[in-house]
Structures are given as C-alpha cells and as structure tokens.
Motif scaffolding. Structure first.
Motif, mmCIF file in Angstrom:
data_model
loop_
_atom_site.group_PDB
_atom_site.id
_atom_site.type_symbol
_atom_site.label_atom_id
_atom_site.label_comp_id
_atom_site.label_asym_id
_atom_site.label_seq_id
_atom_site.Cartn_x
_atom_site.Cartn_y
_atom_site.Cartn_z
ATOM 1 N N ARG A 1 0.828 -1.207 0.000
ATOM 2 C CA ARG A 1 0.000 0.000 0.000
ATOM 3 C C ARG A 1 0.862 1.257 0.000
ATOM 4 N N VAL A 2 2.000 1.213 0.698
ATOM 5 C CA VAL A 2 2.923 2.347 0.694
ATOM 6 C C VAL A 2 3.419 2.616 -0.728
ATOM 7 N N GLU A 3 3.749 1.563 -1.463
ATOM 8 C CA GLU A 3 4.215 1.730 -2.841
ATOM 9 C C GLU A 3 3.131 2.368 -3.715
ATOM 10 N N ARG A 4 1.893 1.935 -3.535
ATOM 11 C CA ARG A 4 0.797 2.501 -4.327
ATOM 12 C C ARG A 4 0.559 3.964 -3.964
ATOM 13 N N ILE A 5 0.663 4.280 -2.679
ATOM 14 C CA ILE A 5 0.475 5.670 -2.259
ATOM 15 C C ILE A 5 1.569 6.556 -2.856
ATOM 16 N N ALA A 6 2.799 6.080 -2.823
ATOM 17 C CA ALA A 6 3.902 6.857 -3.409
ATOM 18 C C ALA A 6 3.645 7.125 -4.886
ATOM 19 N N ALA A 7 3.161 6.122 -5.602
ATOM 20 C CA ALA A 7 2.876 6.295 -7.030
ATOM 21 C C ALA A 7 1.750 7.300 -7.249
ATOM 22 N N LEU A 8 0.715 7.238 -6.421
ATOM 23 C CA LEU A 8 -0.411 8.171 -6.550
ATOM 24 C C LEU A 8 0.015 9.602 -6.253
ATOM 25 N N VAL A 9 0.882 9.766 -5.266
ATOM 26 C CA VAL A 9 1.367 11.100 -4.931
ATOM 27 C C VAL A 9 2.231 11.649 -6.060
ATOM 28 N N HIS A 10 3.138 10.830 -6.577
ATOM 29 C CA HIS A 10 4.000 11.275 -7.679
ATOM 30 C C HIS A 10 3.170 11.660 -8.901
ATOM 31 N N ALA A 11 2.070 10.949 -9.123
ATOM 32 C CA ALA A 11 1.220 11.232 -10.276
ATOM 33 C C ALA A 11 0.286 12.410 -10.032
ATOM 34 N N GLY A 12 0.229 12.877 -8.803
ATOM 35 C CA GLY A 12 -0.668 13.984 -8.482
ATOM 36 C C GLY A 12 -2.130 13.596 -8.502
ATOM 37 N N THR A 13 -2.415 12.322 -8.284
ATOM 38 C CA THR A 13 -3.793 11.837 -8.330
ATOM 39 C C THR A 13 -4.593 12.424 -7.177
ATOM 40 N N PRO A 14 -5.714 13.099 -7.442
ATOM 41 C CA PRO A 14 -6.522 13.665 -6.356
ATOM 42 C C PRO A 14 -6.962 12.586 -5.375
ATOM 43 N N LEU A 15 -7.091 12.967 -4.124
ATOM 44 C CA LEU A 15 -7.459 12.007 -3.089
ATOM 45 C C LEU A 15 -8.779 11.311 -3.407
ATOM 46 N N ALA A 16 -9.701 12.021 -4.022
ATOM 47 C CA ALA A 16 -11.006 11.442 -4.348
ATOM 48 C C ALA A 16 -10.902 10.306 -5.353
ATOM 49 N N ALA A 17 -9.789 10.251 -6.091
ATOM 50 C CA ALA A 17 -9.603 9.202 -7.097
ATOM 51 C C ALA A 17 -8.761 8.040 -6.582
ATOM 52 N N TRP A 18 -8.341 8.091 -5.318
ATOM 53 C CA TRP A 18 -7.586 6.976 -4.753
ATOM 54 C C TRP A 18 -8.528 5.792 -4.530
ATOM 55 N N PRO A 19 -8.009 4.586 -4.463
ATOM 56 C CA PRO A 19 -8.869 3.406 -4.262
ATOM 57 C C PRO A 19 -9.690 3.521 -2.983
ATOM 58 N N ALA A 20 -10.976 3.253 -3.086
ATOM 59 C CA ALA A 20 -11.875 3.369 -1.933
ATOM 60 C C ALA A 20 -11.452 2.445 -0.790
ATOM 61 N N GLU A 21 -10.830 1.322 -1.134
ATOM 62 C CA GLU A 21 -10.409 0.359 -0.131
ATOM 63 C C GLU A 21 -9.422 0.978 0.861
ATOM 64 N N PHE A 22 -8.648 1.956 0.391
ATOM 65 C CA PHE A 22 -7.677 2.614 1.269
ATOM 66 C C PHE A 22 -8.371 3.258 2.478
ATOM 67 N N PHE A 23 -9.575 3.754 2.254
ATOM 68 C CA PHE A 23 -10.268 4.557 3.260
ATOM 69 C C PHE A 23 -11.323 3.761 4.036
ATOM 70 N N ARG A 24 -11.324 2.457 3.862
ATOM 71 C CA ARG A 24 -12.312 1.637 4.565
ATOM 72 C C ARG A 24 -11.996 1.593 6.058
ATOM 73 N N VAL A 25 -12.982 1.940 6.855
ATOM 74 C CA VAL A 25 -12.846 1.880 8.315
ATOM 75 C C VAL A 25 -13.936 0.952 8.830
ATOM 76 N N ASP A 26 -13.544 -0.172 9.373
ATOM 77 C CA ASP A 26 -14.501 -1.157 9.888
ATOM 78 C C ASP A 26 -14.830 -0.869 11.352
ATOM 79 N N ASP A 27 -16.032 -1.265 11.764
ATOM 80 C CA ASP A 27 -16.421 -1.099 13.163
ATOM 81 C C ASP A 27 -15.747 -2.134 14.056
ATOM 82 N N ASN A 28 -15.546 -3.338 13.538
ATOM 83 C CA ASN A 28 -14.891 -4.415 14.302
ATOM 84 C C ASN A 28 -15.527 -4.614 15.680
#
Length: 597
Positions: free
Chosen positions: A143-170
């Motif tokens: 996930r760190v590698e994917r984040i680095a690539a998204l940052v280098h590409a200037g990809t807006p946060l809204a276009a990042w994979p939704a799975e990154f932001f999943r917060v479970d209640d657990n």
C-alpha cells in the motif's frame, strides 16, 4: 483583495462574523488554501475584531493547522505504540524514501510532506495514516508503494482506491447497547412521557456514571445544570476521543449516531437546554458528512429543532464543531475553550461548566458513550439499567481492545468483568502487560489479571492495550511519555517543563547512559507532576512510568551503566572545539586531567 484574503473573508461570513467560530474559520480557510498565510490571518483578525496575536496564537496551538506551506499531500503517520508495534516506523521510512522527503519536511516540488501525529483512533486496523485529514487504514509495504505512485502522479485524493479509506467497526462482543436495535425517537418519547423531573429521577436511579474516564454521576451533573441560574443552557457532546488506544466512540458515531444524538436531546429535555454542540476530533473528520446527514434526517422527523415531537417549549438543535489536533481538548474545560474559538487551555475550576460553561452559560458536557447509554435508561428504566454491572459501576462498558491479540476491536461487557476474561475473549496469548485506560491509565501486570474493570477497581475510558512477552514495558512507558510531552498545552510550568524533563530522562536511559540517580530523579518528577500540574494531562503523564517502575523495575535497571551519577552531557568533550581554537591540549584544558596540573 488577494485570493487568501478573499477566502478568509468568505469563511468569516459563513460563520456570521462570530469570534467564537474562529477555529472553524481557520479550518475552512486552510481547507481552501492549503495552509494559513499571514494575509489570511490578518484579514480574519480584522473581520472578527480580534487581536492579530490571538488569531495567530490559536492557529499555532492546533497541530493540524499550519502557518507555513505544507505538501499538497500532507501525510501523517499515527505514532501510537500499537501502530509502532505493527511496523509504522519502517513504513514511514519507506514512504519517505519513495517520495524523496525527510520526516517533518516538504518535498522539493512541494508535492508531499510526511510527519507523525498522535493516535488517530485506528488501533484496531493499523498501521494508519492521515492524508489531508482523511484516514487510510491497514498500511503495508504494498500500500505504501501505491500511495507513493499516486502522490507522484498527483492523483486527487477522491480518485484513490476506496479500499484505502475503509474503516470497519470491528464489533467483537455485543451487549445491552451494541446488541439492541434502536428506533430513532423511541427513547425520547419514553422520557417525555415521564416529564422532565421524572426523567431526571430515572437517570438518578440508574446510577449512570460518565464513560469518558472521570466517572462523575450523570444525573448529578444534569441536575446541577438544570438548577443553575440562566435560561440559555447548553449540551455538549465530547467526541474528542484522543486517548491513545481508544476507538469505541468512533464506532458509536459511525454505527450508533442516532443513539448519541438522541442522548444529547434527552439531556436537553432534563436540563432545559436549547443549544447542542458536538465537538468532533479532527482525526474523525471523515464522519462529518455522515453525522450531518443524521442531524438532517432527525430535523425532518421532528426530533430536532422547534417543538420537538410537538412539545411546546421543547426547542433544541445541534451544531458540529471540528477539532484540529489537540489531545488536551478532551478535558471538558479545554474543550469549551476550543468551542469558543480559543486555544484549548484548561480552565481553573471552580466555577464548573454546569454553572459557567460555554460562553459563560450553564453547560452539560458528556462523553459519546455516556449519551448513548441514556437511551437504554429511557427505554428500559433506571432500575433495569442498574441491575447490570456492580453497585458502584452500573451498566456495561465498551472496551477498545488492540495490540498483541487475535481479535482487535470493540467489546461490550458488564462492569465487573475480569481482565483475564477479556484477554481470553480477544485471543491474547502470553500477555505480559495490559494498559487499561490509555496512556494516562493503569498498567496491569500478569499477576493482576484477576482484577476487574470497574470504577472501584480498574477504571477506564475504554482503551485496553495488550502487550505480550516480546514487548518491553520500558519502551511502552517511554512512548507514552513522548506523547504527553508532545501534547502538553504549555500553560503551566510543571507540565510544560516536567514532561520535557521526564522525556529527557527516559531517552537518557534508552541511550544506555542511565544511572541509579536518574531513577530517583524520575520518581521526584513523577511526584511534582502529580501534585503541581494545572490539569489532568500533567497529573496523569507520569502514570505509566510510576506503574512500570513499580511492577517492572528490572526493565529500567538493566539500562543503567552505573550505580553512581553519570551525566548525559560530556562537558569536557564539548570543550574540544575551544581547545582546538586556542591550540591548547595541556592538562589544565581538560576537566578530567586537572589533577595533573
């Protein structure tokens, strides 16, 4: 007018030029610009008719506000001990290498900045980070590698994979609160049928005590606010869940928001309050849209606003205020200062908030879990609620369990449950230490696992961190000391200086330069912080050190290189530059060779 000034002026106008809205104005201005330039601060000060120094002072107090440019992607790694155990430090180093930036710095092109922050409330699904204020969970190398690539590409946060932001209640164990269905408005109808006095009496019978840690009797607080002079009473929900290792309020706000908001309305019915404020910690900003939607639905259903459920004179509505990164704002008077648009400095008490709270008005401040529990009392009655738990600790308690266990998450137990029982349920193997109540709580050694979660034995705001035999109790305590030194508001000298000194002693021991005298000095500092600090932050800061010194003293003593005094600073070595400049190297120029002179 420059762009920064225009953006600032628009934020001020949205908040009706109210000085008490200063923090919200600063947050919105930074959202639009990326930081808070001097021109924006000057414009805000002028429009709100506040001293420029006060505006800049507030901007400098909160860790999520920045008066200098930061990266377009502002990445903050949670530095909680649990995240560290999950490998957050190595992952941060890896991301920094990929982005070509050092921690605490902005990359040369301004695309990113990487730093640490305190606990983000994601201990059950870490390591976690915040990217532009939004939580990213379950970090790993891929996930760190994917984040680095998204940052280098200037990809807006809204276009990042939704799975990154999943917060479970657990939610791992359900009880009276988490296991029951809830119909919005049902608890309110039940309380209103009893009348205001009858409802407050039901609360008294329940014995409900605050679930934020202090354990003050809720009915007493509500009654004092009701009886205080002044008609404009206020109900405040403290959703600033900043204690390391705690995340149960996050789950309640995500999955039981109707109960929490109905609890605020029940408090208003008892006290006669007309205004409600929900203070949401900045780390939980992702919940803001959801909470606003719940408020809108309740207004449409007649559960908020004027004439609630058709009752003449029952007018009550709620606004949400966003925090900006300050652990001390979890203390109720510091939270009130923050709500008023000030630095979160705890007030001197008395007077207490129930008589002089928000803007000097009688105010009830209750924790998220406390408010949710009131709906059970309204529906089942105070006696039924008190039948669970212990006589001094009625009802159930939500625990945020994380660390060295198989099943991290939220567990609901009746008060009186043993720590050993909890450890069995969460799949903890070879537990050595349990930190109950977060950094400011109680350190429990294995021989104490028979003890019970209750106000009269082991009280807790909700955190339950498990450490097995691989972990070092000294390093655990050291992490907590660093946390308190970072989060001290700096108002009082004992805390401001004491936490820094305690941090220095712990670091000296960690570096292998400790001596027996250092342990004595640490114990003296512990007493100083306990007895002389202005608020609970300073007085609780030494708790993990006191407990681990008492129960795990060998973890400290094995770091001692001498039983006598050994200074951490080598004065003779520091004089080497002066000796070179003067061309001297004779015995008189050395502190450790003076006997040769």
């Amino acid at each position: 007018m420059h762009d920064a000034e225009r953006v600032a002026a628009q934020a001020v106008e949205r908040h009706r030029r109210e000085p008490s809205q200063l923090l919200q104005v600063l947050v919105e201005t930074q959202d639009a610009i990326g930081y808070l330039p001097a021109a924006a601060l000057t414009r805000i000060a002028g429009l709100l008719e506040l001293p420029r120094s006060r505006v800049e002072g507030v901007a400098g107090f909160y860790s999520f506000l920045h008066t200098e440019p930061v990266g377009r992607f502002r990445i903050l790694f949670s530095d909680n001990i649990i995240d560290r155990m999950l490998g957050s430090r190595a992952l941060m180093e890896r991301l920094c290498r990929r982005l070509g930036v050092s921690p605490g710095q902005v990359s040369p092109g301004g695309e990113a900045s990487v730093d640490i922050t305190s606990c983000t409330g994601m201990g059950d699904q870490g390591p976690a980070i915040l990217v532009n204020g939004v939580a990213v969970t379950r970090l790993d190398e891929a996930r760190v590698e994917r984040i680095a690539a998204l940052v280098h590409a200037g990809t807006p946060l809204a276009a990042w994979p939704a799975e990154f932001f999943r917060v479970d209640d657990n939610i791992r164990r359900r009880g009276a609160l988490l296991g029951a269905d809830f119909v919005p408005g049902s608890a309110l109808q039940a309380a209103m049928k009893r009348g205001r006095n009858g409802w407050l009496e039901e609360m008294r019978v329940s014995g409900l005590r605050g679930r934020g840690g202090a354990g003050f009797t809720t009915a007493v607080k509500w009654g004092a606010c009701r009886d205080a002079p002044g008609a404009d009473k206020v109900v405040v929900c403290n959703a600033d869940e900043g204690e390391p290792g705690t995340f149960k309020d996050r789950v309640l706000l995500a999955s039981q928001a109707d109960r929490v908001i109905e609890g605020m309305t029940l408090a208003a019915w008892a006290t006669g309050a007309r205004q409600g404020l929900l203070y949401l910690r900045g780390e939980y900003r992702y919940l803001l849209k959801h909470l606003r939607a719940v408020l809108a639905v309740r207004r449409a259903a007649g559960l908020l606003g004027a004439r609630i459920l058709g009752e003449s004179g029952f007018d009550f509505d709620i606004d949400i205020h966003l925090g900006a990164g300050a652990y001390v704002c979890g203390e109720e008077t510091a939270l009130l200062e923050s709500l008023e648009g000030k630095r979160g400095t705890p007030r001197i008490r008395p007077p207490f908030p129930v008589t002089h709270g928000y803007l000097g008005r009688p105010t009830v401040v209750n924790n998220v879990e406390t408010l949710a529990k009131t709906t059970l009392i309204a529906l089942q009655g105070g006696a039924a609620f008190a039948a669970t738990g212990t006589p001094q600790s009625t009802g159930t308690k939500l625990l945020s369990i994380s660390g060295d266990c198989a099943y991290s998450g939220v567990y609901e137990y009746p008060f009186g449950v043993t720590i050993e029982h909890v450890l069995e349920d969460c799949g903890a193997h070879d537990p050595q230490v349990v930190q109950v109540g977060g950094a400011s709580g109680v350190t429990i050694a294995s021989h104490e696992f028979h003890r019970r979660i209750a106000f009269e034995d082991v009280p807790t705001a909700g955190a339950f961190m498990v450490f097995d035999g691989r972990r070092d109790p000294f390093e655990m305590a050291r992490n907590f000391v660093h946390f308190f030194a970072h989060e001290s508001c700096g108002f009082c000298t004992p805390c401001r200086v004491g936490t820094a000194l305690l941090k220095g002693y712990m670091d000296k021991l960690a570096s292998g330069k400790g001596a027996k005298m250092d342990l004595a000095d640490i114990e003296w500092l512990d007493r100083l912080l306990k007895n002389a600090s202005h608020c609970g932050l300073g007085s609780s800061a030494p708790n993990p050190v006191i407990d681990t010194l008492l129960k795990f003293r060998p973890a400290y003593e094995r770091r001692l290189v001498s039983l006598d005094f050994k200074p951490a600073f080598d004065l003779d070595a520091a004089l080497e530059t002066a000796r070179r400049m003067t061309g001297r190297d004779d015995p008189a120029a050395h502190l450790d060779r003076r006997e040769e002179v």
